[in-house]
Design a protein around this motif. Structure first.
Motif, short mmCIF file in Angstrom:
data_model
loop_
_atom_site.label_atom_id
_atom_site.label_comp_id
_atom_site.label_asym_id
_atom_site.label_seq_id
_atom_site.Cartn_x
_atom_site.Cartn_y
_atom_site.Cartn_z
N ARG A 28 5.55 -0.26 32.16
CA ARG A 28 4.41 -0.54 33.04
C ARG A 28 3.53 -1.68 32.50
NH1 ARG A 28 1.06 3.76 36.32
NH2 ARG A 28 0.26 2.27 37.79
N TRP A 36 0.95 -10.49 36.17
CA TRP A 36 -0.33 -11.21 36.15
C TRP A 36 -0.15 -12.65 35.67
CZ3 TRP A 36 -4.58 -10.35 38.66
CH2 TRP A 36 -4.93 -9.05 39.04
N ARG A 146 -7.98 -5.14 32.53
CA ARG A 146 -8.55 -4.21 33.51
C ARG A 146 -9.64 -3.42 32.80
NH1 ARG A 146 -6.98 0.33 36.90
NH2 ARG A 146 -5.76 1.25 35.23
N PHE B 43 8.55 0.47 49.03
CA PHE B 43 8.63 0.92 47.63
C PHE B 43 8.33 -0.23 46.67
CE2 PHE B 43 11.07 1.72 43.75
CZ PHE B 43 10.62 3.00 43.41
N VAL B 47 5.22 -0.63 44.12
CA VAL B 47 5.40 -0.82 42.67
C VAL B 47 4.58 -2.03 42.20
CG1 VAL B 47 7.07 -1.55 40.91
CG2 VAL B 47 7.66 0.28 42.48
N VAL B 48 4.68 -3.13 42.96
CA VAL B 48 3.96 -4.35 42.57
C VAL B 48 2.46 -4.10 42.53
CG1 VAL B 48 3.38 -6.70 43.32
CG2 VAL B 48 5.76 -5.95 43.33
N ASP B 50 0.91 -1.24 42.18
CA ASP B 50 0.58 -0.31 41.08
C ASP B 50 0.63 -1.00 39.72
OD1 ASP B 50 -0.14 2.02 42.39
OD2 ASP B 50 1.93 2.60 42.72
N LEU B 51 1.52 -1.97 39.60
CA LEU B 51 1.57 -2.73 38.33
C LEU B 51 0.33 -3.62 38.20
CD1 LEU B 51 5.33 -3.75 38.08
CD2 LEU B 51 4.13 -2.06 36.70
N LEU B 52 -0.10 -4.19 39.33
CA LEU B 52 -1.25 -5.10 39.28
C LEU B 52 -2.57 -4.36 39.11
CD1 LEU B 52 -0.24 -7.66 42.04
CD2 LEU B 52 -0.43 -8.12 39.61
N TRP B 53 -2.74 -3.26 39.85
CA TRP B 53 -4.04 -2.58 39.83
C TRP B 53 -4.06 -1.39 38.88
CZ3 TRP B 53 -4.63 -3.15 45.81
CH2 TRP B 53 -5.29 -4.36 46.08
N GLY B 54 -2.90 -1.03 38.33
CA GLY B 54 -2.84 0.06 37.35
C GLY B 54 -3.07 1.42 37.96
N ALA B 55 -3.07 2.43 37.08
CA ALA B 55 -3.29 3.81 37.52
C ALA B 55 -4.78 4.10 37.51
CB ALA B 55 -2.56 4.76 36.57
N ALA B 63 0.84 7.49 36.67
CA ALA B 63 0.59 7.68 38.10
C ALA B 63 0.84 6.38 38.86
CB ALA B 63 -0.84 8.14 38.31
N PHE B 64 1.55 6.47 39.97
CA PHE B 64 1.84 5.31 40.82
C PHE B 64 1.36 5.63 42.24
CE2 PHE B 64 4.46 4.34 37.24
CZ PHE B 64 4.62 2.96 37.25
N PRO B 65 0.07 5.51 42.49
CA PRO B 65 -0.47 5.97 43.78
C PRO B 65 0.09 5.25 45.01
CG PRO B 65 -2.23 5.60 42.20
CD PRO B 65 -0.99 5.04 41.60
N PHE B 66 0.30 3.93 44.91
CA PHE B 66 0.79 3.20 46.09
C PHE B 66 2.27 3.52 46.36
CE2 PHE B 66 -3.03 0.79 45.20
CZ PHE B 66 -3.54 0.59 46.48
#
Lengths: 242, 93
Positions: A28, A36, A146, B43, B47-48, B50-55, B63-66
């Motif tokens: 992750r 980024w 972040r 999907f 994933v993209v 969730d990787l950019l905005w994090g959990a 956690a992968f909310p999107f």
């Protein structure tokens, strides 16, 4: 034969999905960092498009300079006293621009334009300026990071409530949308406007009590705390280095 | 619903939601993709994001909310297809 092939294809699908999930869990942070980095030009373009005008920034600066004048004098005095007593409470900071902020992005987090390249590490405190703390760095990428704000829903931190020269330790819980709450035993001396500060010699201002809820026959009182700065109005923050 | 134009338009919503940024727009794009049957695209977009905005900071780091949103909408679509749209009335009572 047909049953065997359908079983095999099902197993392949399950294994494939499992492999993808495992890859995402393990990778992750590096994958996020790579994304980024790849998107850095787009982020720069976005910053150029949405950059506040010089006049707007000057106006904001003028309105805050006066308010900060007495605070700076007190901070200097505080720092001098700590130095005389042999404790240095000063910290090194890095200035970072805010790229994305809530409520436009989820989870009460900020994306800032300083990352591991500038020496930012996970856990660094982030201030809105001076000793006003707003959150901590939760993830670091190459050129971005972040920041989880203290007001992130479900986040919990230790803090001190100041009232008439006395301090009361209390756990503060994030409520989302820039607000926090805390519970104290009924009868604890507290008033609206009392400051909430971070523990430690360096300290840091976290917010002030905005409302007190004390239901009848309850053994606890709930304090609602407002953060000192609205994240959506911040153009820059300072990352406090350890 | 799964026409290339529909998929590209939905992905545009996802990208625009990240760029503005306005996360509900991205979530809407994912919902449209998953509800429209373009599950792989939903999907990947999840994933993209969730990787950019994090959990969420208070949630577990994995956690992968999107992605969860995409899976949830895809399951709802499947359930609607199986239990509602594909049901045939008996010819004789």
């Amino acid at each position: 034969m047909r049953r065997t092939s359908s079983f095999a294809s099902g197993a392949i699908v399950v294994l494939g999905v499992g492999a993808i999930i495992a890859l995402l869990w393990v990778g992750r942070a590096p994958l996020g960092g790579a994304l980024w980095r790849v998107l850095a030009p787009v982020v720069a373009l976005r910053a150029a498009v949405f950059q506040p005008s010089e006049a707007q920034l000057e106006e904001e600066l003028a309105s805050t300079t006066a308010a900060l004048a007495d605070r700076n004098a007190l901070a200097q005095e505080n720092s001098e006293l700590k130095r005389l007593l042999g404790r240095q409470g000063e910290r090194k900071t890095i200035l970072a621009g805010v790229l994305q902020y809530p409520p436009q992005i989820p989870y009460d987090t900020l994306i800032i334009d300083a990352g591991s390249d500038e020496g930012v590490v996970v856990g660094d405190a982030v201030s809105a300026g001076g000793t006003t703390l707003i959150g901590t760095v939760s993830q670091v990428y190459g050129t971005t990071a972040r920041v989880a704000l203290f007001s992130s829903p479900g986040s919990s931190y230790d803090a001190l409530l100041g009232h008439a020269g006395a301090t009361v330790p209390l756990p503060v819980v994030g409520q989302g949308q820039g607000s926090l709450s805390a519970e104290v035993p009924a009868g604890t001396p507290v008033a609206v406007g009392d400051p909430i500060v971070a523990p430690g010699i360096a300290g840091g201002y976290l917010g002030s009590v905005a409302r007190i809820e004390a239901p009848d026959n309850s053994t606890f009182e709930t304090l609602y705390i407002t953060a000192p700065a609205s994240p959506s109005l911040l153009h820059f923050v300072q990352v406090v280095l350890p | 619903m799964k026409s290339p134009v529909f998929v590209v338009a939905s992905l545009f919503f996802v990208a625009l939601g990240w760029w503005l940024p306005l996360w509900p727009l991205s979530a809407l794009g994912i919902v449209l993709l998953a509800a429209g049957g373009a599950f792989p695209a939903a999907f990947v977009a999840g994933v993209v994001l969730d990787l950019l905005w994090g959990a969420p900071p208070s949630a577990a780091w994995f956690a992968f909310p999107f992605v969860a949103l995409a899976v949830l909408v895809a399951l709802v679509r499947l359930a609607v297809q199986v239990f509602l749209l594909d049901k045939r009335l008996p010819e004789r009572v």
